[in-house]
Design an enzyme around this catalytic site. Structure first.
Site: not given
Length: 914
Positions: A344, A300
């Protein structure tokens, strides 16, 4: 190469670059055993080192983030290089005074790294043992004269947790001290002394029982031992002779083809007698089944090195997880400056990296360790222009790896197999609906952002961080903080103390340059007593809402989670009403073939293949609770991805077992967060050569069963594990021991936990052995019954008992199916010599067995089933003060009869004393 080694060992002055400060001039050198790089001067003294084993890669030139930050410095790129090391891919950025020195270091380091990756497990075991003995000698040699006197030996005995009478130590010392320099031991003499001290009574008795009371085994006796005890097939006399040649120390014994006690000890401590099945180091499962029949190692927010709010994003994290066997990685794409998409974590202060750099890193590292397919999970937040750029980079950089036209599946309704897709990269993302004409260049698709759980007013919107004052940023983080305090019940169920809030406070303060006096260590077992600093933090933030410190079962947990976060469940309802849409370009849509992302409102099977349902852990938990069997059936045709709640901003991990138990393939975890959950994940995927794909049990691929039932598979035989815990070797003091090596000698005990289907979850433990960490003997048998062995993990934990609780010493977690029968050593993870010696028997049993069933509170559909009813222990709701003292509950009383522990209690009295 030898010239490089001698230059590195004599040391080189280099500038060490750090972010935000001027460079520091240090002398860097390779230690004499060639196992680590050290530097001086350093405040860390002994700890100022990087072990060669921990280095991932060495890059030349000014490529790293820190070099980019020091762009104004006019360093010659040929004098610059970066060493990436450790689990978080930390970088050590160095500048030499001339290009020749940089080349020497880069060549030397690459040679050392290649040597380590090429050696076999036996050579590595021998090398680490020799290095450990040498290092132990050097650390004991306080005055550095290369000799140890009797006083230094006594101090070393205390450090190694050896409790022997001084008379006995002096006697062994005198026997080992054979040269004219009486009263001191040189390294060779110390090696003899250490061997005497390490003589294993348990192994000696075992040897005697097979050698007809002689002090050695003949070839025939060794073969008998291997067949009868170690359950080995096809044992030939050639194989036994080979063992004698490899492990026997005495030349006399080698000539006579016999194995003495020293050789037998070496053999028993070698990888050949490790508890882990060596066949599982390679891919050995059938890899020709459809993708949905496998558990797939998934990460993740792969790019993050720490928390989800302020940490650094690094391309090196992709290199690390791909080489660690992860096969499904996540890329969050956002519009960047100059038309270049960036990666990001949206709405946060995490740093940005270029999408192009991420793609190049993935391309370079995807198939180094194995050829099985990589799934690229793209979360797309970009404008149409930058989406086209993403599609262009994917095609240019991955090339044929994206071309799936050659992949043929026999049945069009079936997904291809990992074998069919070898060397391929699958893009998981949104696909334009078929209702749009094929000539439409773009269209609308639903937009489900994994951050949608978080209320809008808590998202850090870019407009605030551009040129914002520190004060504005701080007040925004405060808003986020308060929202998170409300949600603090979503926490690692394996670890009730991993408060999101605590980690958040830490992250926020560090990010805003507020130095906390205490650093909060969140490693497993490394949380000795942070309660004081935790109190301090809450004291500073008086406005902090009451944090429920209650000690509730996980079913309570879910109730209170829904109760306290009406907002969150409200959010779910709002989502169903108000579907956000986003524009998607054709070029990106066309790259998605077998892995079309569909947000999970519910388990809807529309008959089409190639959908990947994405659930946040909260919604997945509800599906597992309410429709476990339906979920399992769905997972027989399609892929499901479960990712952590957006409120886990400390990057903690949820317990993956409930989702694996219903067949969810892609359970995405935060690989940067060490601890229990990642250890379970590692154990799960080590079963099949750590290739990232593990075949689901047959019963999960066809038909269905209720994983919560007391007898989920009545027709299948169960396995009985009879585990005799015999002894321990070289168990160190706990990693957070306050007095370090001078602390008391430990009082160890072993706990064994089974983790799998709820009915199989339980734990048991041995008694405590007082004052002996060097060679404690337990000689205790623990027995477990396992209904679904393919799903079970076995966890060995060593604890140090103390008057107010217990301290974590070490652990090793393995899949039940990787255990091998017989006498085996269980080496503790991350500790060179520490091990437990056990004997394993596995039997098949039929019919009903009256084993005490592990508590099913964690999974129970009826929240009223609290742990108090099932276990007979009354667990009252506790005050914070009680929680600080609650470690007492978890240590076995000396000589107390051991008891089975249910799964819930197991998670409450967790792996680490808090």
């Amino acid at each position: 190469v030898e010239r490089c080694m001698s230059v590195m060992q004599s040391g080189t002055q280099m500038v060490k670059l750090k972010s935000g400060t001027k460079g520091l001039v240090r002398l860097f050198y390779l230690d004499e055993h060639r196992t680590c790089i050290r530097w001086r001067p350093s405040r860390k003294s002994e700890k100022a080192k990087i072990v060669i084993d921990s280095i991932y890669k060495v890059t030349e030139g000014r490529q790293s983030e820190i070099f980019h930050r020091h762009a104004e410095g006019n360093f010659d790129p040929s004098c610059c290089f970066t060493i990436y090391h450790g689990n978080h891919m930390e970088s050590l950025d160095l500048i030499t005074s001339n290009p020749e020195e940089a080349r020497t270091w880069i060549t030397g380091l690459k040679y050392l790294m290649a040597g380590i990756s090429d050696e076999d497990s036996l050579a590595k075991r021998q090398r680490t043992h020799d290095h450990w003995v040498k290092q132990t000698f050097e650390e004991a040699d306080k005055n550095g004269d290369g000799l140890l006197n009797i006083e230094e030996i006594h101090q070393l005995m205390h450090k190694l947790n050896v409790n022997l009478p001084r008379r006995k130590v002096r006697q062994m010392f005198q026997e080992a001290d054979t040269d004219e320099n009486q009263g001191t031991l040189n390294f060779e003499e110390f090696s003899v002394f250490y061997k005497m001290m390490s003589l294993r009574r348990d192994l000696y008795l075992l040897l005697l029982s097979y050698s007809d009371k002689k002090d050695h085994l003949t070839v025939e006796e060794l073969a008998q031992f291997l067949k009868v005890e170690q359950k080995m097939n096809n044992v030939t006399s050639e194989y036994c002779l080979d063992i004698i040649q490899k492990f026997e120390v005495s030349e006399e014994n080698k000539k006579q083809n016999v194995l003495g006690i020293e050789g037998f000890t070496n053999f028993m401590r070698s990888p050949a007698c490790d508890i882990f099945n060596p066949l599982h180091c390679e891919v050995h499962q059938d890899m020709d089944q459809p993708l949905c029949n496998y558990f797939i190692a998934s990460s993740h927010n792969t790019y993050l090195t720490g928390d989800q709010l302020l940490s650094q994003s690094r391309v090196e994290m992709y290199a690390r997880v791909l080489q660690d066997g992860c096969r499904c990685i996540e890329v969050d794409c956002w519009d960047g400056p100059d038309g270049e998409p960036v990666v990001h974590h949206g709405y946060t202060l995490t740093s940005k990296i270029l999408f192009r750099d991420v793609t190049e890193t993935i391309n370079k590292y995807a198939f180094i360790k194995n050829e099985f397919p990589v799934i690229l999970s793209i979360e797309n937040h970009c404008s149409i222009q930058q989406q086209k750029k993403i599609a262009q980079y994917l095609k240019e950089i991955f090339g044929d790896k994206l071309d799936l036209s050659s992949v043929v599946t026999g049945d069009s309704r079936q997904l291809p197999s990992p074998q069919d897709l070898k060397g391929k990269i699958l893009v998981k993302g949104k696909k334009l609906p078929y209702s749009l004409g094929a000539d439409a260049e773009e269209g609308e698709v639903s937009d489900e952002d994994s951050a949608d759980e978080i209320e809008d007013d808590c998202k850090l919107k870019p407009c605030y961080s551009n040129g914002a004052t520190e004060h504005q940023v701080e007040s925004f983080i405060r808003t986020k903080l308060e929202s998170l305090i409300k949600e603090s019940q979503i926490r690692d169920k394996e670890d009730p103390d991993s408060f999101t809030v605590r980690a958040l406070l830490k992250a926020t303060h560090e990010g805003l340059n507020v130095n906390l006096k205490q650093t909060l260590d969140t490693k497993e077992g490394g949380r000795k007593s942070h309660s004081r600093s935790l109190m301090g933090n809450f004291g500073k933030h008086k406005k902090a809402v009451k944090v429920a410190p209650k000690y509730h079962s996980a079913s309570d947990d879910e109730e209170s989670q829904q109760h306290s976060s009406g907002k969150e469940t409200g959010q779910l309802h709002r989502l169903t009403r108000r579907r956000k849409t986003v524009k998607l370009c054709r070029a990106l849509s066309d790259l998605v073939v077998y892995t079309n992302s569909v947000a999970a409102q519910d388990l809807l099977d529309d008959g089409s293949t190639g959908n990947v349902l994405s659930f946040s852990e909260t919604r997945a938990h509800q599906a597992v609770q309410q429709k476990a069997e339906q979920f399992m059936l769905y997972n027989q045709k399609q892929l499901t991805r479960v990712y952590p709640s957006a409120y886990r901003i400390d990057s903690s991990n949820f317990n993956p077992l409930p989702y694996w138990n219903v067949g969810c393939q892609l359970v995405a975890l935060n690989y940067q967060s060490e601890g229990r959950v990642m250890q379970l994940n590692d154990a799960k995927f080590r079963v099949n050569g750590n290739c990232g794909y593990v075949l689901k049990p047959q019963q999960m691929c066809k038909g269905t069963f209720n994983p919560y039932s007391a007898d989920p598979l009545p027709a299948s035989p169960k396995k009985q594990l009879i585990l005799k815990v015999i002894s321990g070797q070289q168990l160190p003091k706990p990693p957070d021991s306050m007095l370090g090596d001078r602390g008391e000698i430990i009082d160890p005990f072993v706990e064994v936990e089974i983790i799998g289907l709820p009915v199989d979850c339980c734990k048991d433990q041995t008694r405590v052995v007082d004052d002996n960490g060097f060679n404690p003997v337990w000689e205790e048998t623990l027995t477990f019954t396992i209904h679904m062995p393919e799903m079970a993990l076995v966890r060995f934990l060593v604890w140090d008992h103390d008057p107010i609780g217990r301290d974590f010493v070490g652990q090793r977690t393995l899949a039940f199916s990787s255990l091998v029968p017989g006498y085996r050593h269980v080496y503790l993870e991350g500790l060179t010599e520490a091990s437990i010696f056990v004997h394993i028997t596995i039997n098949e049993i039929y019919g009903k067995n009256k084993q005490l069933i592990g508590l099913r509170g964690l999974f129970n559909k009826n929240p009223k089933h609290s742990s108090a009813e099932t276990s007979g222990h009354s667990v009252r709701k506790r005050s914070i003060g009680d929680r600080i003292l609650r470690r007492t509950a978890s240590a076995p009383a000396k000589g107390r009869k051991k008891s089975k522990m249910g799964f819930l209690e197991a998670t409450e009295i967790k792996d680490s004393a808090s």
